[in-house]
Design a protein around this motif. Structure first.
Motif, PDB file in Angstrom:
ATOM      1  N   ARG A 157       0.816  -1.222   0.000  1.00 50.26           N
ATOM      2  CA  ARG A 157       0.000   0.000   0.000  1.00 50.26           C
ATOM      3  C   ARG A 157       0.850   1.274   0.000  1.00 50.26           C
ATOM      4  O   ARG A 157       0.392   2.344   0.356  1.00 50.26           O
ATOM      5  CB  ARG A 157      -0.956  -0.014   1.192  1.00 50.26           C
ATOM      6  N   ARG A 158       2.096   1.123  -0.402  1.00 49.66           N
ATOM      7  CA  ARG A 158       3.009   2.254  -0.603  1.00 49.66           C
ATOM      8  C   ARG A 158       3.241   3.095   0.673  1.00 49.66           C
ATOM      9  O   ARG A 158       3.171   4.329   0.623  1.00 49.66           O
ATOM     10  CB  ARG A 158       2.517   3.164  -1.726  1.00 49.66           C
ATOM     11  N   PRO A 159       3.568   2.482   1.794  1.00 47.06           N
ATOM     12  CA  PRO A 159       3.929   3.290   2.960  1.00 47.06           C
ATOM     13  C   PRO A 159       5.282   3.945   2.722  1.00 47.06           C
ATOM     14  O   PRO A 159       6.090   3.494   1.897  1.00 47.06           O
ATOM     15  CB  PRO A 159       4.006   2.253   4.080  1.00 47.06           C
ATOM     16  N   ARG A 160       5.573   4.982   3.491  1.00 48.60           N
ATOM     17  CA  ARG A 160       6.879   5.624   3.427  1.00 48.60           C
ATOM     18  C   ARG A 160       7.755   5.247   4.622  1.00 48.60           C
ATOM     19  O   ARG A 160       8.953   5.551   4.623  1.00 48.60           O
ATOM     20  CB  ARG A 160       6.687   7.146   3.395  1.00 48.60           C
ATOM     21  N   PHE A 161       7.136   4.613   5.625  1.00 51.55           N
ATOM     22  CA  PHE A 161       7.840   4.291   6.863  1.00 51.55           C
ATOM     23  C   PHE A 161       7.456   2.883   7.292  1.00 51.55           C
ATOM     24  O   PHE A 161       6.281   2.539   7.315  1.00 51.55           O
ATOM     25  CB  PHE A 161       7.453   5.320   7.938  1.00 51.55           C
ATOM     26  N   LEU A 162       8.471   2.062   7.592  1.00 51.24           N
ATOM     27  CA  LEU A 162       8.223   0.699   8.027  1.00 51.24           C
ATOM     28  C   LEU A 162       8.926   0.425   9.355  1.00 51.24           C
ATOM     29  O   LEU A 162      10.017   0.945   9.613  1.00 51.24           O
ATOM     30  CB  LEU A 162       8.726  -0.311   6.990  1.00 51.24           C
ATOM     31  N   ILE A 163       8.283  -0.398  10.172  1.00 49.28           N
ATOM     32  CA  ILE A 163       8.902  -0.923  11.381  1.00 49.28           C
ATOM     33  C   ILE A 163       9.267  -2.374  11.110  1.00 49.28           C
ATOM     34  O   ILE A 163       8.404  -3.177  10.741  1.00 49.28           O
ATOM     35  CB  ILE A 163       7.953  -0.822  12.584  1.00 49.28           C
ATOM     36  N   ALA A 164      10.528  -2.702  11.265  1.00 49.21           N
ATOM     37  CA  ALA A 164      11.009  -4.071  11.042  1.00 49.21           C
ATOM     38  C   ALA A 164      11.399  -4.651  12.396  1.00 49.21           C
ATOM     39  O   ALA A 164      12.359  -4.198  13.019  1.00 49.21           O
ATOM     40  CB  ALA A 164      12.194  -4.059  10.088  1.00 49.21           C
ATOM     41  N   ASP A 165      10.634  -5.636  12.872  1.00 47.89           N
ATOM     42  CA  ASP A 165      10.837  -6.204  14.203  1.00 47.89           C
ATOM     43  C   ASP A 165      11.582  -7.530  14.082  1.00 47.89           C
ATOM     44  O   ASP A 165      10.987  -8.554  13.777  1.00 47.89           O
ATOM     45  CB  ASP A 165       9.479  -6.406  14.898  1.00 47.89           C
ATOM     46  N   LYS A 188      16.504   2.979  -0.886  1.00 51.10           N
ATOM     47  CA  LYS A 188      16.958   3.915  -1.920  1.00 51.10           C
ATOM     48  C   LYS A 188      15.935   4.082  -3.022  1.00 51.10           C
ATOM     49  O   LYS A 188      15.609   5.207  -3.431  1.00 51.10           O
ATOM     50  CB  LYS A 188      18.291   3.416  -2.489  1.00 51.10           C
ATOM     51  N   GLU A 189      15.390   2.974  -3.511  1.00 48.93           N
ATOM     52  CA  GLU A 189      14.509   3.027  -4.680  1.00 48.93           C
ATOM     53  C   GLU A 189      13.136   3.596  -4.356  1.00 48.93           C
ATOM     54  O   GLU A 189      12.517   4.256  -5.205  1.00 48.93           O
ATOM     55  CB  GLU A 189      14.365   1.630  -5.281  1.00 48.93           C
ATOM     56  N   LEU A 190      12.630   3.319  -3.154  1.00 46.57           N
ATOM     57  CA  LEU A 190      11.272   3.730  -2.788  1.00 46.57           C
ATOM     58  C   LEU A 190      11.247   4.880  -1.785  1.00 46.57           C
ATOM     59  O   LEU A 190      10.179   5.259  -1.298  1.00 46.57           O
ATOM     60  CB  LEU A 190      10.505   2.524  -2.223  1.00 46.57           C
ATOM     61  N   ASP A 191      12.415   5.427  -1.464  1.00 48.01           N
ATOM     62  CA  ASP A 191      12.513   6.569  -0.539  1.00 48.01           C
ATOM     63  C   ASP A 191      11.859   6.240   0.808  1.00 48.01           C
ATOM     64  O   ASP A 191      11.008   6.972   1.302  1.00 48.01           O
ATOM     65  CB  ASP A 191      11.866   7.804  -1.161  1.00 48.01           C
ATOM     66  N   LEU A 192      12.280   5.115   1.390  1.00 52.40           N
ATOM     67  CA  LEU A 192      11.687   4.621   2.634  1.00 52.40           C
ATOM     68  C   LEU A 192      12.501   5.036   3.839  1.00 52.40           C
ATOM     69  O   LEU A 192      13.698   5.333   3.746  1.00 52.40           O
ATOM     70  CB  LEU A 192      11.601   3.088   2.599  1.00 52.40           C
ATOM     71  N   SER A 193      11.845   5.011   4.992  1.00 48.01           N
ATOM     72  CA  SER A 193      12.497   5.157   6.290  1.00 48.01           C
ATOM     73  C   SER A 193      12.112   3.943   7.137  1.00 48.01           C
ATOM     74  O   SER A 193      11.006   3.410   6.996  1.00 48.01           O
ATOM     75  CB  SER A 193      12.042   6.439   6.986  1.00 48.01           C
ATOM     76  N   PHE A 194      13.014   3.526   8.018  1.00 52.99           N
ATOM     77  CA  PHE A 194      12.787   2.333   8.820  1.00 52.99           C
ATOM     78  C   PHE A 194      13.103   2.592  10.295  1.00 52.99           C
ATOM     79  O   PHE A 194      14.071   3.297  10.610  1.00 52.99           O
ATOM     80  CB  PHE A 194      13.713   1.179   8.383  1.00 52.99           C
ATOM     81  N   LEU A 195      12.324   1.944  11.166  1.00 46.52           N
ATOM     82  CA  LEU A 195      12.747   1.668  12.531  1.00 46.52           C
ATOM     83  C   LEU A 195      13.062   0.184  12.562  1.00 46.52           C
ATOM     84  O   LEU A 195      12.179  -0.651  12.358  1.00 46.52           O
ATOM     85  CB  LEU A 195      11.651   2.006  13.544  1.00 46.52           C
ATOM     86  N   PHE A 196      14.331  -0.152  12.777  1.00 48.66           N
ATOM     87  CA  PHE A 196      14.801  -1.533  12.668  1.00 48.66           C
ATOM     88  C   PHE A 196      15.116  -2.048  14.070  1.00 48.66           C
ATOM     89  O   PHE A 196      16.082  -1.611  14.708  1.00 48.66           O
ATOM     90  CB  PHE A 196      16.049  -1.587  11.785  1.00 48.66           C
TER      91      PHE A 196
END
Length: 245
Positions: A157-165, A188-196
């Motif tokens: 659904r094209r989020p810009r921010f993901l949490i990876a647990d 890089k390709e999708l301009d994402l940000s993560f909380l890892f």
């Protein structure tokens, strides 16, 4: 730093659970204590700490599953999606890969059948899986393939921010490296940000730009990865680093 530079602000958050479950009146257990940090646009922010220290509670609070007792959680994009340690947490084992990827779009309701089909195939390609796997069920996939499908489901659904647990902790070292490289590419390709979120400091060092160190529900240290790993200030951080050697 302006809101345009951020995807998330957590400000003085205190939250927890009532022991015994939602429908009982057991004693309240505070888990997070005055937690404050930001996630910047385009970064991968690591969160480390021992098991039971509150990392998952923090993720659930960010997602709105747990309500803060004090403080605030401010999202500057739409709510993040989650990548889980166990892909079965996000994939329905009774259905095919195609069904699992298409279902969030059906629920969303803004795509017709052709658009859903195209989107599913686009995301499968993004996570470097062949179309033949669309007809497979999750149990027919390898662990690395299941995690790639889980990542595709989080991105559908094209989020810009993901949490990876703990997304790579159940994988062997070779597959871990492949998934970490995939996350770098997607950022890089999708301009994402993560909380890892991870207990593995070596993985955090490889992937993350900054890191938060959590102990007993508090952020005890935070900073650039190189600064924290090369010049830790807190004894707890030093202990974690020694244990990772």
């Amino acid at each position: 730093m302006t809101p345009d530079d951020l995807v998330l602000s957590v400000s003085h958050v205190t939250s927890g659970y009532r022991a015994g479950g939602v429908f009982t009146k057991g004693p309240y257990q505070e888990v997070l204590h005055d937690v404050t940090f930001d996630v910047r646009h385009g970064e991968i922010l690591g969160l480390v700490g021992e098991s039971g220290t509150g990392k998952t509670t923090l993720a659930r609070t960010i997602l709105g599953i747990v309500k803060p007792d004090h403080g605030s959680v401010t999202h500057y994009t739409k709510r993040p999606q989650m990548i889980f340690q166990d892909p079965y947490s996000s994939l329905n084992p009774a259905y095919t890969v195609e069904w699992n990827l298409e279902e969030p779009l059906r629920i969303y309701g803004k795509y017709n059948a052709n658009q859903r089909r195209q989107r599913v195939r686009e995301m499968l390609s993004r996570v470097e899986l062949p179309e033949e796997l669309l007809a497979a069920k999750p149990h027919e996939l390898s662990g690395g393939q299941r995690q790639r499908v889980s990542i595709a489901a989080a991105l559908i659904r094209r989020p810009r921010f993901l949490i990876a647990d703990e997304p790579v902790s159940a994988l062997d070292v070779t597959i871990q490296a492949q998934i970490l490289e995939l996350l770098r590419t997607l950022r890089k390709e999708l301009d994402l940000s993560f909380l890892f979120i991870s207990h593995d400091l070596n993985v955090v060092y490889q992937l993350c730009d900054r890191v938060l160190v959590m102990k007993q529900g508090r952020i005890v240290e935070q900073g650039a990865v190189d600064d924290i790993f090369d010049h830790p200030k807190e004894e707890y951080t030093k202990q974690l680093l020694r244990a990772a050697e």
